[in-house]
Design an enzyme around this catalytic site. Sequence first.
Site, PDB file in Angstrom:
ATOM      1  N   LYS A  40     -14.020   0.686  -3.874  1.00 26.59           N
ATOM      2  CA  LYS A  40     -15.083   1.106  -2.955  1.00 26.59           C
ATOM      3  C   LYS A  40     -16.159   1.893  -3.714  1.00 26.59           C
ATOM      4  O   LYS A  40     -17.351   1.636  -3.550  1.00 26.59           O
ATOM      5  CB  LYS A  40     -14.507   1.994  -1.842  1.00 26.59           C
TER       6      LYS A  40
ATOM      7  N   HIS B 137       7.834 -27.144  -0.542  1.00 28.18           N
ATOM      8  CA  HIS B 137       7.174 -28.309  -1.144  1.00 28.18           C
ATOM      9  C   HIS B 137       5.999 -27.892  -2.014  1.00 28.18           C
ATOM     10  O   HIS B 137       5.193 -28.721  -2.418  1.00 28.18           O
ATOM     11  CB  HIS B 137       6.746 -29.279  -0.035  1.00 28.18           C
TER      12      HIS B 137
ATOM     13  N   GLU C 233       0.824  -1.205   0.000  1.00 26.30           N
ATOM     14  CA  GLU C 233       0.000   0.000   0.000  1.00 26.30           C
ATOM     15  C   GLU C 233       0.865   1.265   0.000  1.00 26.30           C
ATOM     16  O   GLU C 233       0.452   2.315  -0.471  1.00 26.30           O
ATOM     17  CB  GLU C 233      -0.931  -0.009   1.223  1.00 26.30           C
TER      18      GLU C 233
HETATM   19  O1  PA5 Z   1      -3.580   1.362   5.847  1.00 26.29           O
HETATM   20  C1  PA5 Z   1      -4.656   1.855   5.572  1.00 26.29           C
HETATM   21  O2  PA5 Z   1      -4.847   3.071   5.580  1.00 26.29           O
HETATM   22  C2  PA5 Z   1      -5.858   0.986   5.249  1.00 26.29           C
HETATM   23  O3  PA5 Z   1      -5.501  -0.352   5.150  1.00 26.29           O
HETATM   24  C3  PA5 Z   1      -6.909   1.121   6.338  1.00 26.29           C
HETATM   25  O4  PA5 Z   1      -6.342   0.766   7.567  1.00 26.29           O
HETATM   26  C4  PA5 Z   1      -8.107   0.241   6.041  1.00 26.29           C
HETATM   27  O5  PA5 Z   1      -8.650   0.551   4.798  1.00 26.29           O
HETATM   28  C5  PA5 Z   1      -9.175   0.419   7.115  1.00 26.29           C
HETATM   29  O6  PA5 Z   1      -9.567   1.752   7.196  1.00 26.29           O
HETATM   30  P1  PA5 Z   1     -10.318   2.293   8.443  1.00 26.29           P
HETATM   31  O7  PA5 Z   1      -9.441   2.203   9.642  1.00 26.29           O
HETATM   32  O8  PA5 Z   1     -10.662   3.719   8.114  1.00 26.29           O
HETATM   33  O9  PA5 Z   1     -11.565   1.466   8.627  1.00 26.29           O
END
Ligand code: PA5
Length: 428
Positions: free
Chosen positions: A416, A301, A280
């Site tokens: 989303k 394996h 990310e």
């Molecule tokens: O690292 C990030 O920003 C994302 O993975 C969020 O943690 C994830 O989308 C969850 O978001 P939120 O904490 O707003 O529910």
Amino acid sequence: MIVETKLDHLVHPVDLASYQDQVNQIHEGLMAKTGRGNDFLGWLDWPVNYDKAELAQIKASAAYVRAHYDVLVVCGIGGSYLGARAAIEAIRGLFPKDKMQILFLGQTFDPTYVAQCLDYLKDKKFAINVISKSGTTTETSVAFRLLREMLEKRDGVDAARKAIFATTDAKRGALHDLAVQEGYVRFVIPDDIGGRYSVQTAVGLFPIACAGIDPEAVLNGSAKAREDTMDPSLEKNQAYRYAVARRHLYHEVGKDAEFFITYVPSFVQLGEWWKQLFGESEGKEGKSLLPDSATFTTDLHSLGQFIQQGHHCFFETTLHVLHHEQDVTVPHDEQNLDGLNYLEGKALSDIQEKAFEGTLQAHTETGKNDNIVLDFEGMNAFNLGYLFYFFERACAMSAYLNDVNPFDQPGVEVYKKNMFHLLGKPGF
Ligand code: PA5
């Protein structure tokens, strides 16, 4: 040294000195908070600047949960769950003796998983830690609605209020507003710490404490890693050495992917956390390594053939554990029908070490592929805190070396929006 970055198994050696100036510049930008995404650098000093009163509240609430419930359901997704899960599994193992069971919900829409989880909880004494920075993440919100309804119907609204702990923004968001209205105990996700950098905040620390692990030890380990990564010298800074080696293998050698390898089944979730952190943070603007993970010797394996002789589009980063919590010895067998008496009296840690050495040799010397080895002192709460910070620091440096903002995730929004449109959410 808790983590040492060994670069002597690179088939394509890296000239660290040639990166020093660039690393110094990025380091200065990080410390002065002038780089891209600089409003998300709260994690840098958090291990020493964390809210002490909140930590006391985390410990007190965790003691309450441990005294009154048998199960904690952690309800979150992405950065709001992966770190806690990684920590709890890595430290307690997959067969924990601790009586507190930790379940995870809110990270999937899979109806079978959700139904089975709810069914399992029907007659359990359970508490909920709902975690969401935005407070509106659909997977988490839907699961929380189901859990809350179940608890309120079964135990009554007052009992449910005592059993629910909300970790979210300090001032805003749907979860914040609901938590204030219902009077849930609240923990804060700081504005300047993004999800994947939040394991050392209440996001990770409350579930960790509920699991019987000392949250302060995790913070202290991170504080030590912070101290150890203050000097940008590539002779000393193990996190930056790792970042530079990744950059070299991606940019100079042309690797497209990195396998994060451990030899520990209870580190699988650590691999998931690592994948999110790097995926990310770096996966944007069409340039980045694909972060993947595997567990050896198990996956030797399955993936072993590909790793040895398949397309060498990847390199490996092996987390090499130096000391193990427990050990087992191979017993003598009079008949020796399995032919294993040559291993009689040997510890599994020694056997595994030979498997590691043999594999490293196979993949680097025979297979001619690059391997970064991270020597890791051993797993405990302090060292895990160290490791988390080590990777966070390395990831920030690595993303900046690749000239991308390590702290945003614009691409995550696309699915989303499509999903909201298809579900008929107002405004989409
Ligand atoms: O690292 C990030 O920003 C994302 O993975 C969020 O943690 C994830 O989308 C969850 O978001 P939120 O904490 O707003 O529910």
